[in-house]
Design a protein around this motif. Structure first.
Motif, PDB file in Angstrom:
ATOM      1  N   ILE A  13       0.848  -1.180   0.000  1.00 35.48           N
ATOM      2  CA  ILE A  13       0.000   0.000   0.000  1.00 35.48           C
ATOM      3  C   ILE A  13       0.889   1.238   0.000  1.00 35.48           C
ATOM      4  O   ILE A  13       1.784   1.363   0.838  1.00 35.48           O
ATOM      5  N   ALA A  14       0.658   2.130  -0.946  1.00 37.35           N
ATOM      6  CA  ALA A  14       1.414   3.376  -1.041  1.00 37.35           C
ATOM      7  C   ALA A  14       0.551   4.518  -0.520  1.00 37.35           C
ATOM      8  O   ALA A  14      -0.561   4.722  -0.990  1.00 37.35           O
ATOM      9  N   THR A  15       1.071   5.241   0.454  1.00 39.06           N
ATOM     10  CA  THR A  15       0.316   6.313   1.103  1.00 39.06           C
ATOM     11  C   THR A  15       1.110   7.604   1.095  1.00 39.06           C
ATOM     12  O   THR A  15       2.259   7.632   1.541  1.00 39.06           O
ATOM     13  N   LYS A  16       0.498   8.659   0.605  1.00 38.11           N
ATOM     14  CA  LYS A  16       1.116   9.977   0.701  1.00 38.11           C
ATOM     15  C   LYS A  16       0.876  10.519   2.103  1.00 38.11           C
ATOM     16  O   LYS A  16      -0.248  10.529   2.597  1.00 38.11           O
ATOM     17  N   ILE A  17       1.949  10.970   2.756  1.00 41.52           N
ATOM     18  CA  ILE A  17       1.824  11.575   4.072  1.00 41.52           C
ATOM     19  C   ILE A  17       1.670  13.075   3.869  1.00 41.52           C
ATOM     20  O   ILE A  17       2.622  13.775   3.515  1.00 41.52           O
ATOM     21  N   ALA A  18       0.463  13.551   4.042  1.00 44.85           N
ATOM     22  CA  ALA A  18       0.163  14.954   3.755  1.00 44.85           C
ATOM     23  C   ALA A  18       0.803  15.875   4.784  1.00 44.85           C
ATOM     24  O   ALA A  18       0.900  15.549   5.971  1.00 44.85           O
ATOM     25  N   LYS A  19       1.228  17.025   4.321  1.00 41.81           N
ATOM     26  CA  LYS A  19       1.817  18.028   5.193  1.00 41.81           C
ATOM     27  C   LYS A  19       0.714  18.715   6.000  1.00 41.81           C
ATOM     28  O   LYS A  19      -0.310  19.109   5.449  1.00 41.81           O
ATOM     29  N   LEU A  38       4.538   9.535 -10.870  1.00 46.72           N
ATOM     30  CA  LEU A  38       4.119  10.771 -10.212  1.00 46.72           C
ATOM     31  C   LEU A  38       4.667  12.020 -10.898  1.00 46.72           C
ATOM     32  O   LEU A  38       4.253  13.140 -10.566  1.00 46.72           O
ATOM     33  N   GLY A  39       5.601  11.832 -11.834  1.00 46.29           N
ATOM     34  CA  GLY A  39       6.216  12.972 -12.502  1.00 46.29           C
ATOM     35  C   GLY A  39       7.487  13.452 -11.835  1.00 46.29           C
ATOM     36  O   GLY A  39       7.981  14.545 -12.122  1.00 46.29           O
ATOM     37  N   TYR A  40       8.055  12.608 -10.958  1.00 43.47           N
ATOM     38  CA  TYR A  40       9.260  12.971 -10.217  1.00 43.47           C
ATOM     39  C   TYR A  40      10.502  12.207 -10.670  1.00 43.47           C
ATOM     40  O   TYR A  40      11.482  12.116  -9.919  1.00 43.47           O
ATOM     41  N   HIS A  79      -1.821  15.246  -9.779  1.00 43.48           N
ATOM     42  CA  HIS A  79      -3.278  15.327  -9.678  1.00 43.48           C
ATOM     43  C   HIS A  79      -3.859  13.938  -9.535  1.00 43.48           C
ATOM     44  O   HIS A  79      -3.469  13.011 -10.249  1.00 43.48           O
ATOM     45  N   ARG A  80      -4.773  13.755  -8.579  1.00 34.33           N
ATOM     46  CA  ARG A  80      -5.411  12.460  -8.313  1.00 34.33           C
ATOM     47  C   ARG A  80      -4.351  11.365  -8.159  1.00 34.33           C
ATOM     48  O   ARG A  80      -4.406  10.294  -8.776  1.00 34.33           O
ATOM     49  N   ASP A  81      -3.385  11.659  -7.299  1.00 37.26           N
ATOM     50  CA  ASP A  81      -2.262  10.751  -7.141  1.00 37.26           C
ATOM     51  C   ASP A  81      -2.645   9.409  -6.536  1.00 37.26           C
ATOM     52  O   ASP A  81      -1.924   8.428  -6.692  1.00 37.26           O
ATOM     53  N   LYS A 141      -4.871   7.409  -7.509  1.00 41.61           N
ATOM     54  CA  LYS A 141      -5.045   6.457  -8.605  1.00 41.61           C
ATOM     55  C   LYS A 141      -3.691   6.028  -9.171  1.00 41.61           C
ATOM     56  O   LYS A 141      -3.486   4.867  -9.538  1.00 41.61           O
ATOM     57  N   ILE A 142      -2.775   6.976  -9.249  1.00 42.19           N
ATOM     58  CA  ILE A 142      -1.427   6.662  -9.732  1.00 42.19           C
ATOM     59  C   ILE A 142      -0.755   5.663  -8.804  1.00 42.19           C
ATOM     60  O   ILE A 142      -0.171   4.660  -9.250  1.00 42.19           O
ATOM     61  N   LEU A 143      -0.837   5.914  -7.505  1.00 46.21           N
ATOM     62  CA  LEU A 143      -0.195   5.040  -6.531  1.00 46.21           C
ATOM     63  C   LEU A 143      -0.801   3.634  -6.561  1.00 46.21           C
ATOM     64  O   LEU A 143      -0.081   2.636  -6.474  1.00 46.21           O
ATOM     65  N   ALA A 144      -2.114   3.555  -6.691  1.00 42.84           N
ATOM     66  CA  ALA A 144      -2.778   2.252  -6.746  1.00 42.84           C
ATOM     67  C   ALA A 144      -2.344   1.479  -7.982  1.00 42.84           C
ATOM     68  O   ALA A 144      -2.062   0.273  -7.917  1.00 42.84           O
ATOM     69  N   LYS A 145      -2.270   2.147  -9.119  1.00 44.60           N
ATOM     70  CA  LYS A 145      -1.892   1.491 -10.378  1.00 44.60           C
ATOM     71  C   LYS A 145      -0.468   0.946 -10.302  1.00 44.60           C
ATOM     72  O   LYS A 145      -0.209  -0.210 -10.669  1.00 44.60           O
ATOM     73  N   VAL A 146       0.453   1.755  -9.799  1.00 44.54           N
ATOM     74  CA  VAL A 146       1.844   1.302  -9.693  1.00 44.54           C
ATOM     75  C   VAL A 146       1.956   0.149  -8.696  1.00 44.54           C
ATOM     76  O   VAL A 146       2.676  -0.831  -8.947  1.00 44.54           O
ATOM     77  N   SER A 147       1.234   0.233  -7.590  1.00 38.58           N
ATOM     78  CA  SER A 147       1.280  -0.841  -6.588  1.00 38.58           C
ATOM     79  C   SER A 147       0.857  -2.177  -7.175  1.00 38.58           C
ATOM     80  O   SER A 147       1.513  -3.204  -6.972  1.00 38.58           O
ATOM     81  N   ARG A 148      -0.245  -2.163  -7.935  1.00 41.71           N
ATOM     82  CA  ARG A 148      -0.702  -3.422  -8.532  1.00 41.71           C
ATOM     83  C   ARG A 148       0.307  -3.948  -9.555  1.00 41.71           C
ATOM     84  O   ARG A 148       0.543  -5.150  -9.643  1.00 41.71           O
ATOM     85  N   GLU A 149       0.894  -3.052 -10.329  1.00 38.63           N
ATOM     86  CA  GLU A 149       1.887  -3.463 -11.328  1.00 38.63           C
ATOM     87  C   GLU A 149       3.123  -4.063 -10.667  1.00 38.63           C
ATOM     88  O   GLU A 149       3.663  -5.075 -11.126  1.00 38.63           O
ATOM     89  N   MET A 150       3.578  -3.461  -9.575  1.00 40.64           N
ATOM     90  CA  MET A 150       4.766  -3.954  -8.882  1.00 40.64           C
ATOM     91  C   MET A 150       4.499  -5.286  -8.182  1.00 40.64           C
ATOM     92  O   MET A 150       5.363  -6.158  -8.143  1.00 40.64           O
TER      93      MET A 150
END
Length: 369
Positions: free
Chosen positions: A2-8, A102-104, A140-142, A144-153
């Motif tokens: 599970i990939a989680t962004k830790i918000a500031k 994520l564009g990074y 934007h709408r990260d 969904k990006i995190l979920a997609k990469v997690s499933r692929e990995m």
């Protein structure tokens, strides 16, 4: 995983250097650093290069003085057993995939994996300011990006598949029922229906081989599920009384379909002189959102629940479920605040309730008192 962004948090200054040092030091009790690397810094790539790398990153960030949030902190939590399947090169490749999505990809970042007894996880601290263009990237709408990469990995590296929270709707073959959604929203614990759907393929495979009702009961018992008649249909039930329609697992599990296969319904029969087999996939209350800090608080919660009858009235209220416990702990433990934030972000996505926000967590907390 599970990939989680830790918000500031708005009241906390953006301190990238402190975050980088935290990742390298693995400061949490019981944790230790497993692997560590640095990307896109002239200073170097290893932990001994960290001090210079952080100065280099800070020099880039200072060129955007008007931006208050210049850090994207990502935590990737793995399931037990995943650590043994992954080399450092694999972990770096996984990190690179998240960065690219994520564009990074060209951004400076510090990454490391931490180990404790039960939770293997990765921290990635991205500098949102591009080192050359100085453009600040905010995905934007990260979720969904995190979920997609997690499933692929998970698929690429043969890791345990984790529906998680960011893509719960996509992973569940059937949407959670309103009852299950309400249970999760009010307790922040996984519902019985989520447990069933998580193991859906295994259960259906086992039921497909069953030849009669007793064999079907045996398959379901392996997942802590009992099947019973209710009204004009059938329900799957948990040990604590939660229920879902059998047809929500699959159309082949409707009362009509099962009756066609096995005949008139038969209740589970106790086998004399034979103990019931323990479920291989037991349903247990567990946190809906997993975070690197979840385990410590969850153990504290379970420990306090054991002595529930000895607690004063207010504490009994706070220990009714995981959500109430976190709201109570927020007074004295900043880790609880981190988890409250993560839960509200996740529920906003999965339960389609955009009105839920981090600020509303404080309102709920005050109302609970």
């Amino acid at each position: 995983m599970i990939a989680t962004k830790i918000a500031k948090k708005s009241e906390v200054p953006d301190n990238y250097m402190r975050l980088g040092e935290y990742i390298a030091a693995a400061e949490e009790k019981g944790e230790k650093l497993h692997q560590f690397w640095i990307r896109n810094c002239d200073a170097g790539t290893n932990i001994e290069d960290l001090d210079l790398a952080l100065l280099e990153i800070e020099a880039v960030r200072r060129q955007k003085p008007d931006i208050s949030d210049k850090t994207y902190h990502l935590v990737v939590s793995f399931r037990p057993g995943d650590q043994d399947k992954l080399t450092k090169d694999d972990l770096m490749a996984i990190e690179a995939e998240y960065a690219k999505a994520l564009g990074y990809g060209d951004h400076q970042r510090v990454a490391g994996t931490h180990i404790n007894t039960d939770n293997f996880h990765m921290h990635i601290a991205f500098n949102k300011v591009h080192p050359e263009t100085l453009k600040v990237i905010t995905p934007h709408r990260d979720f969904k990006i995190l979920a997609k990469v997690s499933r692929e990995m998970e698929k690429k590296y043969g890791l345990a598949i984790d529906p998680g929270m960011t893509d719960g709707k996509a992973r569940d073959p059937n949407k959670l029922s309103p009852t299950a959604r309400n249970y999760e929203a009010h307790t922040w614990q996984e519902s019985f229906q989520r447990h069933v759907l998580k193991h859906r393929d295994e259960i259906l495979k086992g039921l497909g081989k069953a030849k009669n009702w007793q064999e079907a009961h045996e398959v379901l018992s392996g997942y802590d599920i009992s099947i019973k008649l209710r009204g004009n249909g059938m329900v799957l039930m948990s040990p604590d009384g939660q229920a879902m329609k059998a047809s929500q697992l699959d159309r082949s599990c409707s009362k009509k379909k099962l009756k066609e296969r096995f005949g008139v319904f038969e209740a589970k029969q106790a086998k004399p002189h034979k103990k019931d087999v323990k479920p291989k996939r037991r349903y247990k209350p567990r946190p809906l959102v997993r975070h690197s800090n979840t385990l410590t608080l969850w153990r504290r919660y379970l420990g306090k629940r054991k002595g529930l009858h000895q607690q004063p009235g207010l504490m009994v209220r706070a220990l009714r479920n995981w959500k109430m416990f976190l709201l109570m702990e927020a007074h004295q433990d900043p880790l609880a605040i981190v988890l409250i934030t993560a839960h509200y972000e996740a529920l906003k996505i999965v339960l389609n309730k955009p009105q839920i926000s981090r600020s509303s967590s404080h309102n709920v907390f005050h109302r609970s008192h």
